[in-house]
Design an enzyme around this catalytic site. Structure first.
Site, PDB file in Angstrom:
ATOM      1  N   HIS A 183       0.845  -1.186   0.000  1.00 55.64           N
ATOM      2  CA  HIS A 183       0.000   0.000   0.000  1.00 55.64           C
ATOM      3  C   HIS A 183       0.882   1.238   0.000  1.00 55.64           C
ATOM      4  CE1 HIS A 183      -3.478   2.268   2.268  1.00 55.64           C
ATOM      5  NE2 HIS A 183      -3.167   2.814   1.113  1.00 55.64           N
ATOM      6  N   HIS A 217       3.853   0.935   2.850  1.00 59.96           N
ATOM      7  CA  HIS A 217       3.871  -0.092   3.895  1.00 59.96           C
ATOM      8  C   HIS A 217       3.191  -1.345   3.372  1.00 59.96           C
ATOM      9  CE1 HIS A 217      -0.009   1.996   4.311  1.00 59.96           C
ATOM     10  NE2 HIS A 217      -0.480   0.795   4.674  1.00 59.96           N
ATOM     11  N   ASP A 261       0.345  -4.325   4.426  1.00 58.90           N
ATOM     12  CA  ASP A 261      -0.727  -4.655   5.369  1.00 58.90           C
ATOM     13  C   ASP A 261      -0.875  -6.168   5.446  1.00 58.90           C
ATOM     14  OD1 ASP A 261      -1.773  -2.032   6.214  1.00 58.90           O
ATOM     15  OD2 ASP A 261      -2.150  -1.785   4.064  1.00 58.90           O
ATOM     16  N   LYS A 292      12.124 -28.817 -19.911  1.00 55.57           N
ATOM     17  CA  LYS A 292      12.111 -30.278 -19.835  1.00 55.57           C
ATOM     18  C   LYS A 292      13.419 -30.715 -19.197  1.00 55.57           C
ATOM     19  CE  LYS A 292      10.872 -34.291 -22.543  1.00 55.57           C
ATOM     20  NZ  LYS A 292      11.695 -35.172 -21.696  1.00 55.57           N
ATOM     21  N   GLU A 296      16.927 -30.156 -22.058  1.00 55.20           N
ATOM     22  CA  GLU A 296      16.404 -31.084 -23.065  1.00 55.20           C
ATOM     23  C   GLU A 296      15.387 -30.467 -24.004  1.00 55.20           C
ATOM     24  OE1 GLU A 296      14.661 -34.584 -21.164  1.00 55.20           O
ATOM     25  OE2 GLU A 296      15.614 -35.643 -22.816  1.00 55.20           O
TER      26      GLU A 296
HETATM   27 MN    MN Z   1      -2.600   0.235   4.556  1.00 62.84          MN
END
Ligand code: MN
Length: 523
Positions: free
Chosen positions: A50, A56, A58, A261, A406
């Site tokens: 956010h 930050h 959450d 592969k 491969e």
């Molecule tokens: Mn927030």
């Protein structure tokens, strides 16, 4: 005043009133407060990134119909020495877990939001997991939050393994988020570098550049309960893996994904009530061959699951080497096998998951199975998740070739898992001129090779899975390999005539079917 006699502060436990009081739902696209009814299956968690007045993360845990929420200014760290401050904030409605987009200027928390990670979680104190008992999980989490110390196992795409949230004794809202030391802890890797949404694949910068998540695409599959066509089922006694058809050339298609592969041996890992069994492609039990893999599979935080994957040995250049693997795959003595675990360590790359915790996933789409696998698997030193490309098959093919692999396997994302079938929904595109053959017999050797053999007579399965003659190969064997192969041929030589159509009988003397790379394990 002793803690227990303090007046109860209004915390998040009182529901969504605080959430509601902070927002004007005529102005913000955030979901209005509502409690979903009748949710089943494991509890879920998510982490939103956010970019508000300050960036930050959450951290939110589903509990009692809401999301208990902590704001983590520096985000989670995989390093178990890092303690990240986590400030408990108001409960959020359950639907907030799918919210991505823009909170308008002037509104509470204005800025951009993406779902940076999500998955399921369980309390794990004492190693006791409650993924499959929602009522018990909720009771435990409730009690631990109340006591100010929570220990949980997360099954996210990015954050995995065991974590703790500990409340600081001198604060009402401040907790610390700390990674426990386990297979998922990592002192080197900064998990925050992986900055895209697990729902829309958009980053915060994308959203700032006005790219908005496609609402319709936000189907989130965190547990089998969410997966269309998942079916409650008993643990199957065996599972024959699905196979790929050969295809000529790489292609790009948004409906397909592309895996490298790997030159190893196909293996199906059955984890049942925590006990592990490994089966080869043809259903042979190879559990005793790979004790280290078995230990690490048993340590996975799942109770019942079937993983489809490839066992590979890695050479000095970091490439899967079938030759190396061959040196250990026929060992039978416990001492020899233990030594091989040291000399030629092997890895298990998981790429599919047809069964998980009481649910048959074979009818689900490959993309749903991948979503579940990517969250359920806890990669460790030997148990790994096979990465894939989306859309860009040609780029995947070029990358595979450059890396000396491969080739690639193209898989249709909508396809079901068809046990034992060679399906056109899976296509193998080989970069090198190698193929798998069946040893249909061998010719007498002459001179120095009269004790071993002259040439191996090879067959291969055609499009209809009919065994046809492909040619013979008599060169390239060392003396040791000659003797070893002859010994194994003698062991598997059947009484009956082989079934080879279009075969030349010239030179055929002894016959037996050794399924290349499994079963008889001759290549
Ligand atoms: Mn927030």
């Amino acid at each position: 005043m002793p803690r227990s006699q303090r007046p109860k502060r209004r915390t998040g436990t009182s529901g969504l009133e605080r959430y509601k009081g902070k927002r004007d739902f005529t102005l913000t696209p955030e979901p209005p407060p509502a409690q979903p009814g009748g949710r089943q299956g494991p509890l879920t968690f998510l982490i939103q990134k956010h970019d508000a007045s300050r960036l930050h993360y959450d951290f939110r845990l589903e509990l009692d119909g809401v999301l208990k929420s902590w704001s983590v200014p520096k985000g989670p760290a995989l390093d178990n020495n890092e303690k990240r401050l986590a400030v408990m904030v108001e409960d959020h409605p359950f639907d907030y877990g799918a919210f991505e987009g823009v909170i308008p200027k002037g509104e509470y928390g204005a800025g951009q939001v993406i779902v940076w990670d999500n998955g399921t979680y369980s309390p794990d104190e004492g190693g006791q997991l409650s993924f499959h008992n929602r009522a018990e999980a909720e009771r435990r989490v409730r009690e631990e939050i109340e006591a100010g110390k929570l220990s949980i196992t997360l099954r996210g795409k990015k954050v995995k393994g065991s974590w703790t949230l500990v409340k600081l004794s001198n604060s009402e809202t401040e907790w610390l988020l700390i990674k426990h030391r386990d297979a998922a802890s990592d002192e080197e890797r900064d998990i925050l570098d992986e900055d895209a949404s697990v729902i829309s694949t958009l980053t915060i910068d994308d959203i700032k550049a006005s790219r908005l998540p496609d609402r319709g695409a936000a189907s989130v599959i965190l547990s089998p309960e969410d997966a269309p066509r998942a079916k409650k089922a008993k643990f199957p006694t065996k599972l024959t893996p699905m196979n790929a058809h050969p295809a000529e050339a790489a292609f790009s298609d948004p409906c397909w994904l592309f895996e490298p592969k790997l030159d190893g041996i196909r293996a199906v890992a059955l984890i049942r009530d925590g006990a592990v069994k490994l089966l080869s492609r043809s259903g042979l039990d190879t559990t005793d061959q790979y004790p280290y893999l078995v230990d690490e599979l048993a340590a996975q935080p799942v109770t019942n699951a079937i993983l489809d994957g490839e066992i590979v040995a890695i050479d000095e250049d970091g490439r899967p080497s079938f030759g190396l693997l061959q040196q250990r795959m026929h060992l039978s003595g416990e001492v020899d096998i233990r030594q091989a675990e040291v000399d030629i360590p092997v890895l298990f790359y998981a790429f599919d998951q047809p069964y998980l915790e009481g649910w048959d996933l074979t009818k689900c789409t490959l993309s749903a199975r991948k979503e579940l696998l990517e969250r359920a698997l806890l990669p460790s030193s030997r148990i790994l998740l096979l990465d894939h490309f989306t859309e860009e098959g040609e780029a995947a093919y070029d990358a595979a070739r450059r890396l000396g692999l491969e080739g690639i396997v193209a898989k249709r994302m909508e396809s079901a898992y068809e046990p034992g079938k060679r399906s056109h929904d899976w296509l193998k595109i080989k970069a090198t001129l190698t193929d798998d053959f069946v040893v249909g017999g061998f010719s007498e050797g002459q001179g120095g090779r009269s004790d071993t053999f002259g040439a191996l007579l090879l067959g291969r399965y055609d499009e209809d899975d009919t065994l046809v003659y492909a040619g013979h190969v008599g060169s390239g064997f060392t003396d040791g390999l000659l003797a070893d192969i002859r010994k194994r041929l003698d062991k598997i030589r059947p009484q009956a005539q082989p079934v080879l159509s279009g075969t030349t009988t010239e030179g055929r003397h002894h016959v037996g079917e050794a399924r290349a790379r499994c079963g008889g394990e001759v290549r």
